[in-house]
Scaffold this motif. Sequence first.
Motif, mmCIF file in Angstrom:
data_model
loop_
_atom_site.group_PDB
_atom_site.id
_atom_site.type_symbol
_atom_site.label_atom_id
_atom_site.label_comp_id
_atom_site.label_asym_id
_atom_site.label_seq_id
_atom_site.Cartn_x
_atom_site.Cartn_y
_atom_site.Cartn_z
ATOM 1 N N UNK A 47 0.818 -1.205 0.000
ATOM 2 C CA UNK A 47 0.000 0.000 0.000
ATOM 3 C C UNK A 47 0.856 1.260 0.000
ATOM 4 N N UNK A 48 0.552 2.182 -0.904
ATOM 5 C CA UNK A 48 0.995 3.557 -0.715
ATOM 6 C C UNK A 48 0.257 4.066 0.537
ATOM 7 N N UNK A 49 0.571 5.273 1.004
ATOM 8 C CA UNK A 49 -0.094 5.765 2.218
ATOM 9 C C UNK A 49 -1.067 6.911 1.933
ATOM 10 N N UNK A 50 -0.541 8.046 1.459
ATOM 11 C CA UNK A 50 -1.391 9.216 1.226
ATOM 12 C C UNK A 50 -2.392 8.931 0.110
ATOM 13 N N UNK A 51 -3.671 9.040 0.432
ATOM 14 C CA UNK A 51 -4.704 8.786 -0.578
ATOM 15 C C UNK A 51 -5.041 7.319 -0.751
ATOM 16 N N UNK A 52 -4.339 6.453 -0.030
ATOM 17 C CA UNK A 52 -4.548 4.995 -0.166
ATOM 18 C C UNK A 52 -4.944 4.373 1.173
ATOM 19 N N UNK A 53 -4.155 4.613 2.216
ATOM 20 C CA UNK A 53 -4.543 4.174 3.559
ATOM 21 C C UNK A 53 -5.428 5.250 4.200
ATOM 22 N N UNK A 54 -4.995 6.499 4.081
ATOM 23 C CA UNK A 54 -5.746 7.641 4.625
ATOM 24 C C UNK A 54 -5.924 8.695 3.533
ATOM 25 N N UNK A 55 -7.035 9.401 3.610
ATOM 26 C CA UNK A 55 -7.279 10.459 2.625
ATOM 27 C C UNK A 55 -6.645 11.757 3.137
ATOM 28 N N UNK A 56 -5.313 11.780 3.104
ATOM 29 C CA UNK A 56 -4.561 12.908 3.661
ATOM 30 C C UNK A 56 -4.435 14.087 2.702
ATOM 31 N N UNK A 57 -4.693 13.864 1.416
ATOM 32 C CA UNK A 57 -4.355 14.900 0.431
ATOM 33 C C UNK A 57 -5.005 16.259 0.697
ATOM 34 N N UNK A 58 -6.278 16.329 1.106
ATOM 35 C CA UNK A 58 -6.836 17.663 1.408
ATOM 36 C C UNK A 58 -6.070 18.374 2.526
ATOM 37 N N UNK A 59 -5.539 17.597 3.474
ATOM 38 C CA UNK A 59 -4.789 18.186 4.591
ATOM 39 C C UNK A 59 -3.394 18.613 4.139
ATOM 40 N N UNK A 60 -2.793 17.827 3.218
ATOM 41 C CA UNK A 60 -1.523 18.263 2.610
ATOM 42 C C UNK A 60 -1.732 19.555 1.830
ATOM 43 N N UNK A 61 -2.848 19.652 1.119
ATOM 44 C CA UNK A 61 -3.137 20.870 0.344
ATOM 45 C C UNK A 61 -3.223 22.078 1.275
ATOM 46 N N UNK A 62 -3.895 21.901 2.414
ATOM 47 C CA UNK A 62 -4.008 23.010 3.386
ATOM 48 C C UNK A 62 -2.627 23.415 3.902
ATOM 49 N N UNK A 63 -1.795 22.407 4.200
ATOM 50 C CA UNK A 63 -0.454 22.697 4.704
ATOM 51 C C UNK A 63 0.376 23.419 3.634
ATOM 52 N N UNK A 64 0.300 22.940 2.381
ATOM 53 C CA UNK A 64 1.042 23.605 1.308
ATOM 54 C C UNK A 64 0.525 25.017 1.053
#
Length: 220
Positions: A8-25
């Motif tokens: 498994x990849x992690x971001x977007x695969x185990x957890x839907x972290x991408x919206x939170x990465x977008x906020x951080x960026x």
Amino acid sequence: MKQQCVIFDMDGVICHTNPHHAKAFEAFFDKYQIPHSEQEFEEHMYGKHNGYIMSHFFKRPIAGEELIKLEDEKEGMFREIYKDKVETIPHYLEFLGELKSRGFKTAVATSAPRANLDLIIGALKFEDKMDSVMASEDVKFHKPNPEVYLESAKRVGVAPSDCVVFEDSFSGVTAGLNAGMKVVGVLSTHTKEQLPPCSFYINDYSEVNVDKILELLGEK
């Protein structure tokens, strides 16, 4: 049954972290007065390694000590935003449990830094279910290079042709295919049309089971 593995990849695969990465960026780029847009995030942030992302948005090469400093700052912002919100894509832990009960090797292979992986593993407590865990610090070459997938297979003692990868990004799917593995596309961030062709697609883990994995690997 011969030994098989699901990676498994992690971001977007185990957890839907991408919206939170977008906020951080967004917060990070605003601090440095760097222009950005949602479309640029789609094309140049999701599924990419920080060295690529920083160099693209800063419009100059970012590497070495400078990259380490900027990456630490941005990922620290991400962990602060995400630390109380950690949850899996629906039904992930049930699917992982089913894989383990059926004798599969399992692994995580992410382009994210180890500290992000530790945050998520610590919150979800699945480390004992993983036979290999690899983060960005563990490879020389990042996705779409297949190194992280080939090394994961080697670590668990399974041939690449007996591995199935779960990925959500263009570079990640490409890395899995380049490793000679079957790839399941997780449609958390992109549509089917935005990814290279995968063997199967899911929106969440209620749409897949061990029998489907065996079918993808050529066993009924």
